[in-house]
Design a protein around this motif. Structure first.
Motif, short mmCIF file in Angstrom:
data_model
loop_
_atom_site.label_atom_id
_atom_site.label_comp_id
_atom_site.label_asym_id
_atom_site.label_seq_id
_atom_site.Cartn_x
_atom_site.Cartn_y
_atom_site.Cartn_z
N CYS A 147 -12.38 18.12 14.41
CA CYS A 147 -12.36 17.70 12.95
C CYS A 147 -10.22 17.51 13.26
CB CYS A 147 -12.34 18.20 12.01
SG CYS A 147 -14.22 18.09 11.74
N SER A 148 -10.20 16.64 13.92
CA SER A 148 -8.55 16.04 14.09
C SER A 148 -7.77 15.11 12.66
CB SER A 148 -7.25 15.76 14.84
OG SER A 148 -7.88 16.71 15.62
N LEU A 149 -7.26 15.19 11.92
CA LEU A 149 -6.20 14.85 10.89
C LEU A 149 -5.89 13.76 11.42
CD1 LEU A 149 -5.44 13.52 7.96
CD2 LEU A 149 -3.62 15.46 8.26
N ALA A 150 -4.49 13.55 12.36
CA ALA A 150 -4.01 12.06 12.81
C ALA A 150 -4.85 11.14 13.47
CB ALA A 150 -3.40 12.39 14.16
N PRO A 151 -6.46 11.38 14.37
CA PRO A 151 -6.68 10.06 13.57
C PRO A 151 -7.45 9.35 13.22
CG PRO A 151 -7.92 11.77 15.73
CD PRO A 151 -6.81 11.93 14.44
N THR A 152 -7.85 9.72 11.78
CA THR A 152 -7.75 9.40 10.69
C THR A 152 -7.16 8.34 9.67
OG1 THR A 152 -7.91 11.12 8.68
CG2 THR A 152 -9.03 11.57 9.99
N LEU A 153 -5.91 9.00 9.61
CA LEU A 153 -4.68 7.87 9.18
C LEU A 153 -4.28 6.55 9.66
CD1 LEU A 153 -2.24 10.87 10.06
CD2 LEU A 153 -3.21 10.43 7.72
N THR A 154 -5.49 6.69 10.82
CA THR A 154 -5.09 4.84 10.61
C THR A 154 -6.33 4.44 11.33
OG1 THR A 154 -4.40 5.62 13.80
CG2 THR A 154 -2.42 5.09 12.38
N VAL A 155 -7.43 5.22 10.67
CA VAL A 155 -8.70 4.87 11.37
C VAL A 155 -8.26 3.21 10.20
CG1 VAL A 155 -9.73 5.48 8.92
CG2 VAL A 155 -10.73 4.73 10.27
N TRP A 156 -8.30 2.66 9.11
CA TRP A 156 -7.94 1.10 9.11
C TRP A 156 -7.10 0.33 10.39
CZ3 TRP A 156 -3.47 -1.77 9.45
CH2 TRP A 156 -2.05 -0.26 9.70
N ARG A 157 -6.45 0.26 11.41
CA ARG A 157 -6.62 -0.73 11.86
C ARG A 157 -7.93 -0.83 12.90
NH1 ARG A 157 -1.79 2.23 15.26
NH2 ARG A 157 0.73 2.51 13.45
N ARG A 158 -8.68 -0.45 12.43
CA ARG A 158 -10.19 -0.56 13.21
C ARG A 158 -10.66 -1.80 12.63
NH1 ARG A 158 -14.08 4.41 12.70
NH2 ARG A 158 -12.61 4.80 13.99
N ASN A 159 -10.54 -2.42 11.85
CA ASN A 159 -11.17 -3.78 10.78
C ASN A 159 -9.53 -4.08 9.45
OD1 ASN A 159 -12.44 -5.95 10.61
ND2 ASN A 159 -13.98 -4.55 9.66
N ALA A 160 -9.02 -4.57 10.14
CA ALA A 160 -7.69 -4.06 9.29
C ALA A 160 -7.26 -6.09 8.01
CB ALA A 160 -6.63 -4.36 9.82
N GLY A 161 -8.08 -7.02 9.03
CA GLY A 161 -8.13 -7.80 8.33
C GLY A 161 -9.23 -7.80 7.72
N ASN A 162 -10.03 -7.63 7.60
CA ASN A 162 -11.22 -7.38 6.14
C ASN A 162 -11.33 -6.74 6.03
OD1 ASN A 162 -13.23 -9.44 7.38
ND2 ASN A 162 -13.03 -8.45 9.23
N ILE A 163 -10.92 -5.12 6.30
CA ILE A 163 -10.20 -4.19 5.32
C ILE A 163 -9.05 -4.55 4.38
CG2 ILE A 163 -8.60 -1.99 4.78
CD1 ILE A 163 -10.47 -1.21 7.23
N GLY A 164 -8.13 -5.60 4.92
CA GLY A 164 -7.70 -6.60 4.21
C GLY A 164 -7.73 -7.44 2.71
N ILE A 165 -9.21 -8.96 2.96
CA ILE A 165 -9.42 -9.33 2.06
C ILE A 165 -10.18 -8.25 1.28
CG2 ILE A 165 -11.62 -10.62 1.64
CD1 ILE A 165 -11.12 -11.71 5.31
N PHE A 166 -10.97 -7.20 1.47
CA PHE A 166 -11.09 -6.76 0.63
C PHE A 166 -10.25 -5.60 -0.16
CE2 PHE A 166 -13.64 -2.96 -1.10
CZ PHE A 166 -14.22 -2.97 -1.74
N ALA A 167 -9.41 -5.13 0.21
CA ALA A 167 -7.91 -4.94 -0.66
C ALA A 167 -8.02 -5.76 -2.10
CB ALA A 167 -6.95 -4.28 0.34
N VAL A 168 -7.60 -6.97 -1.55
CA VAL A 168 -6.88 -7.82 -2.10
C VAL A 168 -8.05 -8.38 -3.43
CG1 VAL A 168 -6.54 -10.62 -1.97
CG2 VAL A 168 -5.89 -9.13 -0.53
N VAL A 169 -9.96 -8.47 -3.50
CA VAL A 169 -10.73 -8.91 -3.66
C VAL A 169 -10.12 -7.36 -4.94
CG1 VAL A 169 -12.96 -8.02 -4.31
CG2 VAL A 169 -12.04 -9.53 -2.72
N LEU A 170 -10.86 -6.22 -4.74
CA LEU A 170 -10.18 -5.25 -5.19
C LEU A 170 -9.09 -5.20 -6.35
CD1 LEU A 170 -12.54 -1.69 -4.00
CD2 LEU A 170 -12.81 -3.63 -5.42
N GLY A 171 -7.84 -5.62 -5.63
CA GLY A 171 -6.94 -5.35 -6.52
C GLY A 171 -6.37 -6.21 -7.15
#
Length: 262
Positions: free
Chosen positions: A102-126
């Motif tokens: 349950c290390s914290l470090a790997p969770t801090l950059t988990v968004w990199r796994r699918n950054a492009g699509n998460i970014g698109i979703f962020a724009v929609v909710l934004g």
């Protein structure tokens, strides 16, 4: 990483569309129980995110204490953008599911796994959040008959049911925006993180979950809002514990609401 994540990539044309499945009406309580179990098993990284949520809530209240027309909009945005803040919590639950630490470090950059699509979703909710923030100000200008109060004054007026026209319009319009945000985000980010699903399919899959389980999703939404309100009313201390549990529970909701990949 799960087998799904290893065998698929964001550009894979063969990645199947997420299929919703039925969930019993009482399922949200089971998700919360499992979220609590994750919290107990991984308390330190979970509390890190809990304090982040509490810090944001406290900042919102402090900065906008005497401009509550903004506070309502920003607090609503807190709910709209919650799925992004909970990405690390989803990853903690995923790692525990796989028997990893349950290390914290790997969770801090988990968004990199699918950054492009998460970014698109962020724009929609934004965009949803910005439109709601503007609508909130317009509603205050048109329907609020008294001088804008501070936080405690506003809440007392709500409890006494003063300015009923304003309350009806404000919460009616807010319900529409919240429903849109909730509908497209039920399982979107877990899908993008776990399967590398594209943003559009993830949002459509979430809407499919909503239409297949309207009663269960209504109860889930009521529980999410109620727990969040409790967190705010406990001087934000409740957010430290409740937000991690909700985040972990959302991962288990995702697992139960969608058919697994073959």
């Amino acid at each position: 990483m799960t087998q799904q994540s290893e065998n698929n990539n964001p550009e894979d044309p063969g990645l199947p569309f997420p299929k919703a499945r039925d969930a019993r009406l009482g399922a949200p309580f089971r998700w919360l129980a499992r979220g609590l179990s994750d919290f107990k098993s991984c308390p330190i990284p979970s509390l890190f995110y809990g304090f982040c949520f509490a810090g944001m809530g406290l900042l919102v209240t402090m900065v906008f204490e005497h401009a509550y027309e903004y506070t309502m909009a920003v607090t609503s945005g807190f709910l709209l953008l919650g799925p992004f803040l909970a990405m690390g919590l989803y990853e903690i639950s995923r790692r525990r599911e796989l028997g990893e630490n349950c290390s914290l470090a790997p969770t801090l950059t988990v968004w990199r796994r699918n950054a492009g699509n998460i970014g698109i979703f962020a724009v929609v909710l934004g965009v949803v959040f910005l439109v709601w923030a503007r609508a909130s100000l317009v509603i205050f200008a048109l329907f609020y008959s008294n001088e804008v109060p501070n936080l405690s004054g506003f809440l007392s007026q709500v409890v006494r049911l003063e300015n009923l026209d304003f309350l009806a319009v404000y919460f009616g319009v807010g319900f529409v925006f919240a429903s849109i945000a909730f509908g497209v985000s039920i399982v979107s980010i877990p899908l993008m993180l776990d399967r590398n699903q594209d943003a559009i399919s993830s949002m459509l899959g979430s809407i499919g979950v909503l239409f297949r389980n309207p009663g269960t999703m209504l109860l889930w939404a009521v529980l999410l809002v109620s727990l969040t309100i409790i967190g705010f009313l406990t001087f934000h201390l409740g957010l430290v514990l409740l937000m991690p549990i909700i985040g972990h529970a959302t991962w288990h909701a995702y697992r139960e609401l969608l058919e697994p990949l073959p």
